[in-house]
Design a protein around this motif. Structure first.
Motif: not given
Length: 212
Positions: A9-21
């Motif tokens: 799985v590859f994560l794409v989100d412009d909010h680092p906190l969301v990606r970390d979560g």
């Protein structure tokens, strides 16, 4: 992809906190491996080509290129990569645009981890998944014909003609497992409980969803 191989799985989100979560919630789970992440769609496209994930979990509302545009781009350049959209909004228009762009799932960001995992597993198996809240909103806002993907419509029509999963798989060039995943997705999206209800609905509505 074999049954023992984890879903990459590859994560794409412009909010680092969301990606970390997301990373913290998903990576420890058996059967899922987070292979990379990006803060923008442009950055994601380059990394996805290099890392070759099975599935991309992408935010809808990114600034430079939104998640729906990313899904459409991946459909063109890497059609084997499944895309599941993450969003704060259950807007039916967004959902329809995402599915039209090639996304295999649409999950709300506040959904429990089990729901996100279900979406990942369904999409990786060739099916589709919508958060229950999203499905309910769609059915309240759309025309009498429920929203199904073109492939799901084909399969529902074939079921209405009395074809088995094996026959459908052969006719459409799919695996039986993929057809079964689509059948499960159709049942979820139409609110049908079991196989008998699915077949009954298919027989009654076959012409509505394909060449009856």
């Amino acid at each position: 992809m074999t049954t023992t191989q984890p879903i990459r799985v590859f994560l794409v989100d412009d909010h680092p906190l969301v990606r970390d979560g997301l990373h913290a919630r998903l990576d420890p789970l058996p059967g899922i491996e987070i292979v990379g992440e990006a803060g923008s769609a442009a950055e994601a496209l380059e990394a996805i080509e290099r890392l070759q994930p099975h599935l991309v979990l992408a935010d809808v509302g990114m600034k430079d290129m939104n998640g729906i545009e990313l899904a459409a781009r991946l459909q063109a350049v890497a059609p084997a990569v499944r895309v599941v959209m993450l969003s704060m909004y259950d807007n039916p228009e967004y959902v329809q645009q995402a599915l039209t762009a090639g996304a295999r799932g649409y999950v709300l960001k506040d959904a429990p981890a089990a729901e996100i995992v279900a979406a990942i597993e369904a999409a990786a198996a060739g099916g589709t998944f919508l958060s229950p809240a999203v499905s309910q909103r769609l059915f309240r806002n759309q025309a009498p014909r429920p929203l199904l993907t073109p492939r799901e419509s084909e399969i529902l029509s074939a079921l209405g003609r009395g074809e088995s999963s094996k026959q459908i798989a052969r006719d459409l060039g799919l695996s039986v497992r993929t057809v079964e995943a689509h059948r499960q997705s159709i049942k979820r999206r139409l609110g049908l409980e079991g196989q008998a209800e699915l077949i009954k609905y298919a027989v009654e509505h076959a012409r509505q969803f394909g060449k009856g």
